[in-house]
Scaffold this motif. Sequence first.
Motif, PDB file in Angstrom:
ATOM      1  N   ALA A  13       0.853  -1.192   0.000  1.00  0.00           N
ATOM      2  CA  ALA A  13       0.000   0.000   0.000  1.00  0.00           C
ATOM      3  C   ALA A  13       0.891   1.245   0.000  1.00  0.00           C
ATOM      4  N   TYR A  14       0.260   2.408   0.129  1.00  0.00           N
ATOM      5  CA  TYR A  14       1.018   3.658   0.176  1.00  0.00           C
ATOM      6  C   TYR A  14       1.032   4.212   1.597  1.00  0.00           C
ATOM      7  N   ASN A  15       2.127   4.922   1.924  1.00  0.00           N
ATOM      8  CA  ASN A  15       2.129   5.666   3.186  1.00  0.00           C
ATOM      9  C   ASN A  15       1.895   7.154   2.930  1.00  0.00           C
ATOM     10  N   GLY A  23      -8.542   7.121   1.590  1.00  0.00           N
ATOM     11  CA  GLY A  23      -9.835   6.454   1.756  1.00  0.00           C
ATOM     12  C   GLY A  23     -10.339   5.834   0.465  1.00  0.00           C
ATOM     13  N   GLN A  24      -9.634   6.104  -0.647  1.00  0.00           N
ATOM     14  CA  GLN A  24     -10.039   5.537  -1.942  1.00  0.00           C
ATOM     15  C   GLN A  24      -8.976   4.616  -2.532  1.00  0.00           C
ATOM     16  N   VAL A  25      -7.783   4.631  -1.994  1.00  0.00           N
ATOM     17  CA  VAL A  25      -6.696   3.837  -2.583  1.00  0.00           C
ATOM     18  C   VAL A  25      -7.074   2.351  -2.505  1.00  0.00           C
ATOM     19  N   ARG A  26      -6.760   1.621  -3.578  1.00  0.00           N
ATOM     20  CA  ARG A  26      -7.367   0.302  -3.731  1.00  0.00           C
ATOM     21  C   ARG A  26      -6.836  -0.810  -2.828  1.00  0.00           C
ATOM     22  N   ASP A  27      -5.790  -0.534  -2.080  1.00  0.00           N
ATOM     23  CA  ASP A  27      -5.427  -1.539  -1.073  1.00  0.00           C
ATOM     24  C   ASP A  27      -6.565  -1.708  -0.070  1.00  0.00           C
ATOM     25  N   ASP A  47       5.800   5.426  -0.884  1.00  0.00           N
ATOM     26  CA  ASP A  47       5.341   6.804  -1.083  1.00  0.00           C
ATOM     27  C   ASP A  47       5.048   6.974  -2.569  1.00  0.00           C
ATOM     28  N   VAL A  48       3.821   7.330  -2.923  1.00  0.00           N
ATOM     29  CA  VAL A  48       3.440   7.417  -4.340  1.00  0.00           C
ATOM     30  C   VAL A  48       4.275   8.454  -5.096  1.00  0.00           C
ATOM     31  N   ARG A  49       4.881   9.406  -4.362  1.00  0.00           N
ATOM     32  CA  ARG A  49       5.690  10.446  -5.022  1.00  0.00           C
ATOM     33  C   ARG A  49       7.079   9.956  -5.389  1.00  0.00           C
ATOM     34  N   ASN A  50       7.443   8.804  -4.867  1.00  0.00           N
ATOM     35  CA  ASN A  50       8.834   8.368  -5.011  1.00  0.00           C
ATOM     36  C   ASN A  50       8.861   6.842  -5.020  1.00  0.00           C
ATOM     37  N   LYS A  51       8.638   6.270  -6.221  1.00  0.00           N
ATOM     38  CA  LYS A  51       8.467   4.816  -6.289  1.00  0.00           C
ATOM     39  C   LYS A  51       9.793   4.131  -6.616  1.00  0.00           C
ATOM     40  N   PRO A  52      10.265   3.275  -5.750  1.00  0.00           N
ATOM     41  CA  PRO A  52      11.509   2.552  -6.038  1.00  0.00           C
ATOM     42  C   PRO A  52      11.246   1.351  -6.947  1.00  0.00           C
ATOM     43  N   PHE A  61       3.139  -2.009 -12.926  1.00  0.00           N
ATOM     44  CA  PHE A  61       2.862  -0.621 -13.305  1.00  0.00           C
ATOM     45  C   PHE A  61       3.202   0.354 -12.178  1.00  0.00           C
ATOM     46  N   GLY A  62       3.803  -0.176 -11.117  1.00  0.00           N
ATOM     47  CA  GLY A  62       4.192   0.680  -9.994  1.00  0.00           C
ATOM     48  C   GLY A  62       2.994   1.223  -9.244  1.00  0.00           C
ATOM     49  N   GLN A  63       1.939   0.412  -9.181  1.00  0.00           N
ATOM     50  CA  GLN A  63       0.737   0.848  -8.476  1.00  0.00           C
ATOM     51  C   GLN A  63       0.499  -0.043  -7.250  1.00  0.00           C
ATOM     52  N   VAL A  64      -0.508   0.317  -6.480  1.00  0.00           N
ATOM     53  CA  VAL A  64      -0.976  -0.561  -5.408  1.00  0.00           C
ATOM     54  C   VAL A  64      -2.453  -0.836  -5.672  1.00  0.00           C
ATOM     55  N   PRO A  65      -2.963  -1.961  -5.188  1.00  0.00           N
ATOM     56  CA  PRO A  65      -2.331  -2.885  -4.268  1.00  0.00           C
ATOM     57  C   PRO A  65      -1.532  -3.964  -4.987  1.00  0.00           C
ATOM     58  N   ALA A  66      -0.610  -4.550  -4.209  1.00  0.00           N
ATOM     59  CA  ALA A  66      -0.041  -5.852  -4.539  1.00  0.00           C
ATOM     60  C   ALA A  66      -0.185  -6.677  -3.268  1.00  0.00           C
ATOM     61  N   PHE A  75      -1.036  -9.044  -8.126  1.00  0.00           N
ATOM     62  CA  PHE A  75      -1.380  -7.636  -8.278  1.00  0.00           C
ATOM     63  C   PHE A  75      -2.737  -7.588  -8.950  1.00  0.00           C
ATOM     64  N   GLU A  76      -3.321  -6.395  -9.066  1.00  0.00           N
ATOM     65  CA  GLU A  76      -4.691  -6.161  -9.522  1.00  0.00           C
ATOM     66  C   GLU A  76      -5.662  -6.491  -8.387  1.00  0.00           C
ATOM     67  N   CYS A  77      -6.441  -5.467  -8.012  1.00  0.00           N
ATOM     68  CA  CYS A  77      -7.313  -5.643  -6.842  1.00  0.00           C
ATOM     69  C   CYS A  77      -8.330  -6.758  -7.050  1.00  0.00           C
ATOM     70  N   GLY A  78      -8.764  -6.980  -8.297  1.00  0.00           N
ATOM     71  CA  GLY A  78      -9.735  -8.050  -8.536  1.00  0.00           C
ATOM     72  C   GLY A  78      -9.133  -9.417  -8.281  1.00  0.00           C
TER      73      GLY A  78
HETATM   74  N1  LIG Z   1      -6.031  -1.932 -12.133  1.00  0.00           N
HETATM   75  C1  LIG Z   1      -5.322  -1.701 -10.892  1.00  0.00           C
HETATM   76  C2  LIG Z   1      -5.245  -0.220 -10.672  1.00  0.00           C
HETATM   77  C3  LIG Z   1      -4.404   0.120  -9.483  1.00  0.00           C
HETATM   78  C4  LIG Z   1      -4.382   1.614  -9.259  1.00  0.00           C
HETATM   79  O1  LIG Z   1      -4.932   2.410 -10.033  1.00  0.00           O
HETATM   80  N2  LIG Z   1      -3.736   2.017  -8.174  1.00  0.00           N
HETATM   81  C5  LIG Z   1      -3.612   3.405  -7.859  1.00  0.00           C
HETATM   82  C6  LIG Z   1      -4.067   3.658  -6.428  1.00  0.00           C
HETATM   83  S1  LIG Z   1      -5.789   3.325  -6.271  1.00  0.00           S
HETATM   84  C7  LIG Z   1      -2.165   3.835  -7.930  1.00  0.00           C
HETATM   85  O2  LIG Z   1      -1.286   3.121  -7.485  1.00  0.00           O
HETATM   86  N3  LIG Z   1      -1.947   5.024  -8.494  1.00  0.00           N
HETATM   87  C8  LIG Z   1      -0.655   5.620  -8.605  1.00  0.00           C
HETATM   88  C9  LIG Z   1      -0.093   5.507  -9.978  1.00  0.00           C
HETATM   89  O3  LIG Z   1      -0.733   4.961 -10.875  1.00  0.00           O
HETATM   90  O4  LIG Z   1       1.019   5.999 -10.144  1.00  0.00           O
HETATM   91  C10 LIG Z   1      -6.063  -2.385  -9.740  1.00  0.00           C
HETATM   92  O5  LIG Z   1      -7.299  -2.373  -9.765  1.00  0.00           O
HETATM   93  O6  LIG Z   1      -5.415  -2.920  -8.829  1.00  0.00           O
END
Ligand SMILES: N[C@@H](CCC(=O)N[C@@H](CS)C(=O)NCC(=O)O)C(=O)O
Length: 223
Positions: A13-15, A23-27, A47-52, A61-66, A75-78
Amino acid sequence: MPMEPTAAIEVIAYNWVPPLARGQVRDLRARWALEEIGLPYRTRLFDVRNKPDALYALQPFGQVPAYCEGAVQLFECGAIALHIAEKDERLLPRDPIGRGRATSWLFAALNSIDPLVLSLIVARVHGEAKGWAAGARETIVPMLEARLQRLADALGGKDWLDTRFTVADLMMVATLRAINRDLVAMPEPIAAYVARGEARPAFQAALAAQFADFIPEEQELPA
Ligand SMILES: N[C@@H](CCC(=O)N[C@@H](CS)C(=O)NCC(=O)O)C(=O)O
């Protein structure tokens, strides 16, 4: 209950995210599913501003959740919600008919509702400054409102999409609560359905846990 530092399950998740996204982040969806069945988990935070690179290793894709659980890495919330739901009949019926209905609605949330919701978010974030947001909304809002009306029809007078709450409702409610109701007219039965989902103790626990993982105000200034 389920936040536990030594838990076998790890949610990525993100800190830090901007206040509007909190409250909307998909983790939240993974946390909610785990809370529903009382499974402990820990979090690994970025930290979403600084992804390692470590985040890209977990989520291409450097997103959360994983999600990590031993050798299982998702990965992918579904996919994550379905994996958790497989563990417990309370989230995913064992009988093929109920299971089919739950998986169909889970995918409907992600494939038939979410793209329209996301398009409106993209229009707000990127289209305002470039002058195309209003045009996009003109097309997307009626499409989403028609979908919501069909969803209300499918819900009928029921509390949940099937005879009881399942992972399908979890994903649908999580998707619907991202809709900006200043732009989109939400039918009353759908608004009540979202409120029912949000009132569940497991949802409230997941939401509180997500907020608890964000870093404090004084560290939110741009790095
Ligand atoms: N299709 C992905 C989408 C994940 C997604 O959009 N995550 C957002 C947070 S809700 C994120 O990490 N955004 C930051 C970014 O894309 O750089 C899923 O459903 O898990």
